[in-house]
Write a protein that holds these residues in place. Structure first.
Motif, PDB file in Angstrom:
ATOM      1  N   PHE A 123       0.849  -1.182   0.000  1.00  0.00           N
ATOM      2  CA  PHE A 123       0.000   0.000   0.000  1.00  0.00           C
ATOM      3  C   PHE A 123       0.888   1.236   0.000  1.00  0.00           C
ATOM      4  CE2 PHE A 123      -2.771   3.310   1.319  1.00  0.00           C
ATOM      5  CZ  PHE A 123      -4.008   2.957   0.797  1.00  0.00           C
ATOM      6  N   VAL A 124       0.712   2.084  -1.016  1.00  0.00           N
ATOM      7  CA  VAL A 124       1.536   3.281  -1.133  1.00  0.00           C
ATOM      8  C   VAL A 124       0.745   4.464  -0.582  1.00  0.00           C
ATOM      9  CG1 VAL A 124       2.826   4.763  -2.694  1.00  0.00           C
ATOM     10  CG2 VAL A 124       2.586   2.337  -3.210  1.00  0.00           C
ATOM     11  N   ILE A 125       1.333   5.133   0.395  1.00  0.00           N
ATOM     12  CA  ILE A 125       0.645   6.289   0.978  1.00  0.00           C
ATOM     13  C   ILE A 125       1.561   7.506   0.868  1.00  0.00           C
ATOM     14  CG2 ILE A 125       1.389   5.613   3.307  1.00  0.00           C
ATOM     15  CD1 ILE A 125      -1.255   6.724   4.340  1.00  0.00           C
ATOM     16  N   ASP A 126       1.057   8.552   0.297  1.00  0.00           N
ATOM     17  CA  ASP A 126       1.814   9.784   0.109  1.00  0.00           C
ATOM     18  C   ASP A 126       2.007  10.449   1.472  1.00  0.00           C
ATOM     19  OD1 ASP A 126       2.627  12.379  -0.420  1.00  0.00           O
ATOM     20  OD2 ASP A 126       1.446  12.522  -2.259  1.00  0.00           O
ATOM     21  N   ILE A 127       3.252  10.726   1.818  1.00  0.00           N
ATOM     22  CA  ILE A 127       3.539  11.248   3.159  1.00  0.00           C
ATOM     23  C   ILE A 127       2.826  12.580   3.402  1.00  0.00           C
ATOM     24  CG2 ILE A 127       5.663  12.522   2.622  1.00  0.00           C
ATOM     25  CD1 ILE A 127       6.850  11.230   5.197  1.00  0.00           C
ATOM     26  N   CYS A 128       2.499  13.285   2.334  1.00  0.00           N
ATOM     27  CA  CYS A 128       1.815  14.573   2.494  1.00  0.00           C
ATOM     28  C   CYS A 128       0.310  14.458   2.292  1.00  0.00           C
ATOM     29  CB  CYS A 128       2.310  15.585   1.470  1.00  0.00           C
ATOM     30  SG  CYS A 128       4.042  15.556   1.170  1.00  0.00           S
ATOM     31  N   ASP A 129      -0.155  13.279   2.004  1.00  0.00           N
ATOM     32  CA  ASP A 129      -1.541  13.122   1.594  1.00  0.00           C
ATOM     33  C   ASP A 129      -2.492  13.314   2.772  1.00  0.00           C
ATOM     34  OD1 ASP A 129      -3.339  12.790  -0.326  1.00  0.00           O
ATOM     35  OD2 ASP A 129      -3.126  10.617  -0.513  1.00  0.00           O
ATOM     36  N   ASN A 130      -3.778  13.464   2.452  1.00  0.00           N
ATOM     37  CA  ASN A 130      -4.709  13.493   3.577  1.00  0.00           C
ATOM     38  C   ASN A 130      -4.883  12.070   4.081  1.00  0.00           C
ATOM     39  OD1 ASN A 130      -6.537  12.329   1.847  1.00  0.00           O
ATOM     40  ND2 ASN A 130      -8.228  13.665   2.426  1.00  0.00           N
ATOM     41  N   TYR A 131      -4.363  11.851   5.291  1.00  0.00           N
ATOM     42  CA  TYR A 131      -4.283  10.496   5.810  1.00  0.00           C
ATOM     43  C   TYR A 131      -5.624   9.807   5.949  1.00  0.00           C
ATOM     44  CZ  TYR A 131       0.286  12.241   7.312  1.00  0.00           C
ATOM     45  OH  TYR A 131       1.519  12.805   7.371  1.00  0.00           O
ATOM     46  N   PRO A 132      -6.649  10.472   6.475  1.00  0.00           N
ATOM     47  CA  PRO A 132      -7.864   9.723   6.794  1.00  0.00           C
ATOM     48  C   PRO A 132      -8.380   8.918   5.603  1.00  0.00           C
ATOM     49  CG  PRO A 132      -8.024  11.957   7.603  1.00  0.00           C
ATOM     50  CD  PRO A 132      -6.767  11.882   6.818  1.00  0.00           C
ATOM     51  N   LYS A 133      -8.374   9.555   4.452  1.00  0.00           N
ATOM     52  CA  LYS A 133      -8.925   8.873   3.288  1.00  0.00           C
ATOM     53  C   LYS A 133      -8.045   7.678   2.906  1.00  0.00           C
ATOM     54  CE  LYS A 133     -11.018  10.022  -1.080  1.00  0.00           C
ATOM     55  NZ  LYS A 133     -10.181  10.475  -2.191  1.00  0.00           N
ATOM     56  N   ALA A 134      -6.738   7.927   2.876  1.00  0.00           N
ATOM     57  CA  ALA A 134      -5.808   6.865   2.511  1.00  0.00           C
ATOM     58  C   ALA A 134      -5.883   5.714   3.512  1.00  0.00           C
ATOM     59  CB  ALA A 134      -4.392   7.412   2.434  1.00  0.00           C
ATOM     60  N   ILE A 135      -5.992   6.075   4.774  1.00  0.00           N
ATOM     61  CA  ILE A 135      -5.996   5.027   5.804  1.00  0.00           C
ATOM     62  C   ILE A 135      -7.271   4.197   5.741  1.00  0.00           C
ATOM     63  CG2 ILE A 135      -6.062   4.633   8.302  1.00  0.00           C
ATOM     64  CD1 ILE A 135      -3.999   6.865   8.568  1.00  0.00           C
ATOM     65  N   GLU A 136      -8.362   4.863   5.487  1.00  0.00           N
ATOM     66  CA  GLU A 136      -9.620   4.141   5.345  1.00  0.00           C
ATOM     67  C   GLU A 136      -9.506   3.113   4.211  1.00  0.00           C
ATOM     68  OE1 GLU A 136     -14.038   5.211   3.779  1.00  0.00           O
ATOM     69  OE2 GLU A 136     -12.872   6.846   4.676  1.00  0.00           O
ATOM     70  N   TYR A 137      -8.919   3.582   3.148  1.00  0.00           N
ATOM     71  CA  TYR A 137      -8.694   2.757   1.969  1.00  0.00           C
ATOM     72  C   TYR A 137      -7.812   1.550   2.304  1.00  0.00           C
ATOM     73  CZ  TYR A 137      -8.366   2.789  -3.212  1.00  0.00           C
ATOM     74  OH  TYR A 137      -8.468   2.535  -4.542  1.00  0.00           O
ATOM     75  N   LEU A 138      -6.741   1.862   3.007  1.00  0.00           N
ATOM     76  CA  LEU A 138      -5.787   0.820   3.406  1.00  0.00           C
ATOM     77  C   LEU A 138      -6.464  -0.237   4.271  1.00  0.00           C
ATOM     78  CD1 LEU A 138      -2.211   1.324   4.714  1.00  0.00           C
ATOM     79  CD2 LEU A 138      -3.819   0.181   6.188  1.00  0.00           C
TER      80      LEU A 138
END
Ligand SMILES: Nc1nc2c(ncn2[C@@H]2O[C@H](COP(=O)(O)OP(=O)(O)OP(=O)(O)O)[C@@H](O)[C@H]2O)c(=O)[nH]1
Ligand SMILES: Nc1nc2c(ncn2[C@@H]2O[C@H](COP(=O)(O)OP(=O)(O)O)[C@@H](O)[C@H]2O)c(=O)[nH]1
Ligand SMILES: [Mg+2]
Lengths: 301, 323
Positions: free
Chosen positions: A93-108
């Motif tokens: 799972f690739v997560i952009d260090i600057c990204d909005n975490y909540p959305k990415a984390i939910e996805y993850l």
């Protein structure tokens, strides 16, 4: 049965799924790791990936990398995959260090919990990516925050029910069932950036090593320890020359400067390989080298 | 023997960057930290034997350019061996760049009529599609602006080997005994049963001479060297990759840089690859030699002995022909 139809390949490749929101850097990672693209400053304007793609990589273990575009809705991704998550040996799972975490984390969480539910042997890896976008001091702190967030969210989830695939009747009728606290799902984190290909190579080394682990990693490591001892080498890496990542190393700790130099050396050898390739002399040479000891008397084919 | 090399072009076109990549062994990625050059930065670079390059990196801001062309005119343009003029391929002010270029050329004709002129269309990595046609168009444009002065044009970028190709040709034009070196490299190649032997300058790893050169020197008058290399290899049974020299320079420079990060010194390199054997080793005080052998019966150790035995002769050659 459905699985067999999908990969009636010559052999079974270990499948690695690259996941992440749009623009998180999945395609760039693939380019740098496997396609020898040099990340320069005005790096790859990767076209927005709109279609899933599969890439065969012949490393020490035959791999197939699946690159799926991010969708707002994870179910859309599942639809596009067309196979269950248990098809994959590893999810990255690739997560952009600057990204909005909540959305990415939910996805993850969606993918990791579902994958784990289906297959407890699956390797779950997180690439906290674009590390270069943060100053060195904040980098680790940022990465730690993301990790903590993920652990927190996992802890808040209700226990998950495992569909044990190793049960004899894996049909829908009576799967053997156990439950697990989501916080116990093993996840490995890596800090990566395409601008620092060593960092990316090291991360991918660890991914490969986990893939190899049950089968042969302990033996390889022992072999390399013995090699170190008998040759007085201070450090030994076993490299996969195709992907330029190491797949095993001796037991001593990995010092990143040494690792970087070895990566560069392998890269240089690889690049030299084709540079002075002769159209007339090349073909017999390799053969002769290999054949010479077998038939010392009969040379010149 | 000192040769004055002028490095000119608009501010931000990449002059100092290329200098730091070629002569200071800095990686391309670090060049974004360079500040604009104030006035002229002079550097002495000891090259082959007694040949010293006196590199004048001329800051390209308008006020400096104006003063080079007026009050400093004689100082700047006197005794010039080579003028290298750099154009940013994406320049927004091409007509202004060309105007300054024409003025410089005029001054050069007056003060150093024998100077050799190289034009670099730089930052080619920024061009995504149609690199070839764009370079051709720029080349024609530059030729139209050069009057009768013979010019050689290269497309370059600090992010790939093109920079080494251009600079190798540039220094090659400065070396007085290049032909003699080539002759001896040929003899040496034969002695080693080598396919090819290449001589590099030690710090820059620019190619000085090879055993492979055909009769025509690479920098003839008016020769536009953009797509010429393919024809060079006709009649060669090996048909080696035409970009091999500059790519070798780039690879070794990159690896040297990796070594220096570990505080390890780069000494030599033996490679036994599936297709060939290559040995890279010091030859003289300021050169490295690379011997490429395709014959699988030749042992690496034998090549190394030959290199050791050839050292003295090549030291001699260098000092002899550079008075
Ligand atoms: N994309 C790209 N950028 C480059 C290249 N060469 C140099 N640059 C960038 O261009 C910028 C300006 O480079 P400099 O070398 O300082 O320019 P200069 O010609 O010395 O400028 P003055 O000293 O003001 O005359 C830097 O940020 C470099 O990183 C190249 O080949 N490709
Ligand atoms: N600064 C930085 N930018 C990156 C990095 N990796 C990728 N990018 C940029 O992020 C953007 C999206 O990348 P892409 O690979 O297309 O993402 P995908 O949609 O996940 O496949 C591109 O503009 C890349 O140049 C990185 O490590 N650092
Ligand atoms: Mg400058």
């Amino acid at each position: 049965k459905q699985l067999d139809a999908v990969d009636d390949d010559e052999f079974n490749r270990s499948k690695i799924l690259l996941l992440g929101l749009r623009r998180s850097g999945k395609t760039s990672i693939r380019h740098v790791l496997f396609e020898n693209v040099k990340p320069s400053k005005n790096f790859i304007e990767t076209d927005m990936t709109t279609k899933m793609s599969k890439h065969k990589i012949d490393s020490i273990i035959p791999l197939e990398i699946w690159d799926v575009p991010g969708h707002a809705n994870p179910e859309k991704v599942m639809e596009e995959l067309g196979v269950p998550l248990s098809t994959f040996s590893t999810l990255i799972f690739v997560i952009d260090i600057c990204d909005n975490y909540p959305k990415a984390i939910e996805y993850l969480l969606y993918f990791f919990t579902n994958a784990y539910k289906e297959n407890q042997e699956i390797n779950l890896e997180v690439f906290i990516h674009k590390a270069d976008a943060r100053a060195e001091d904040y980098r680790n702190e940022n990465a730690r925050n993301i990790q903590l967030r993920i652990f927190d969210e996992l802890a808040d989830l209700p226990p998950i029910t495992l569909n044990n695939p190793s049960a004899p009747n894996s049909g829908a009728s009576t799967p053997s069932v156990t439950t697990i606290e989501p916080s116990q799902i093993p996840i490995v984190f890596h800090l990566t950036s395409v601008l620092d290909h060593h960092l990316l190579q090291e991360a991918f080394s660890r991914v490969l090593m986990r893939l190899l682990a049950p089968a042969c990693l302990p033996f390889l490591e022992e072999l390399l320890n013995a090699f170190c001892g008998s040759s007085h080498a201070s450090k030994v890496f076993l490299f996969d020359t195709r992907t330029k990542v190491y797949v095993a190393t001796d037991g001593s700790p990995v010092d990143s400067a040494t690792h970087n130099l070895c990566c560069d050396y392998v890269h240089m050898l690889n690049s030299f390989g084709s540079l002075y390739k002769s159209s007339s002399a090349s073909s017999n040479r390799q053969e002769r080298r290999i054949r010479a000891p077998l038939h010392p008397a009969t040379s010149t084919p | 023997m000192k040769k004055k090399v002028l490095l000119m072009g608009a501010s931000g076109s990449g002059k100092t960057s290329m200098r730091s990549v070629i002569f200071s062994n800095n990686p391309a990625s670090l060049t974004s930290r360079l500040g604009a050059t104030i006035d002229v930065e002079q550097n002495l670079v000891r090259f082959l034997g007694d040949l010293v390059l006196n590199l004048w990196d001329c800051g390209g801001q308008d006020s400096f350019m104006d003063s080079y062309l007026s009050t400093q005119r004689a100082t700047i343009f006197q005794n010039v061996g080579v003028l290298i003029y750099v154009f940013d391929v994406e320049s927004r002010e091409m007509s202004k760049d060309l105007e300054y270029y024409r003025d410089c050329l005029e001054a050069l004709r007056k003060y150093s009529p024998d100077a050799v002129v190289f034009l670099l269309v730089h930052k080619m990595d920024l061009v995504r599609n149609q690199k070839g046609p764009i370079l051709e168009r720029k080349t024609k444009d530059l030729r139209d602006n050069s009057g009768d002065t013979p010019i050689t044009v290269f497309g370059t970028s600090i992010y790939d080997e093109s920079l080494y190709k251009a600079w190798s040709r540039i220094v090659h034009s400065l070396i007085p005994n290049a032909a003699v070196l080539t002759k001896h490299l040929k003899i040496f190649a034969e002695a080693c049963s080598a396919t090819e032997v290449i001589l590099f300058e030690r710090t820059t790893f620019l190619v000085i001479a090879t055993s492979h050169e055909t009769a025509a020197p690479p920098t003839t008058a008016n020769g536009t060297t953009t797509t010429d290399l393919t024809s060079e290899d006709t009649g060669d049974p090996h048909q080696l990759d035409p970009t091999r020299y500059e790519r070798t320079s780039e690879l070794i420079k990159a690896f040297k840089h990796s070594c220096s990060r570990m505080r390890e010194e780069f000494r030599s390199l033996d490679m036994e690859l599936p297709d060939y054997t290559a040995v890279l080793d010091e030859l003289t005080k300021n050169t490295y030699i690379m011997v490429v052998v395709h014959d699988p019966t030749i042992e690496t150790a034998a090549i190394k002995i030959n290199i050791r035995l050839a050292r003295e002769k090549f030291e001699e050659l260098q000092s002899e022909s550079l008075p």
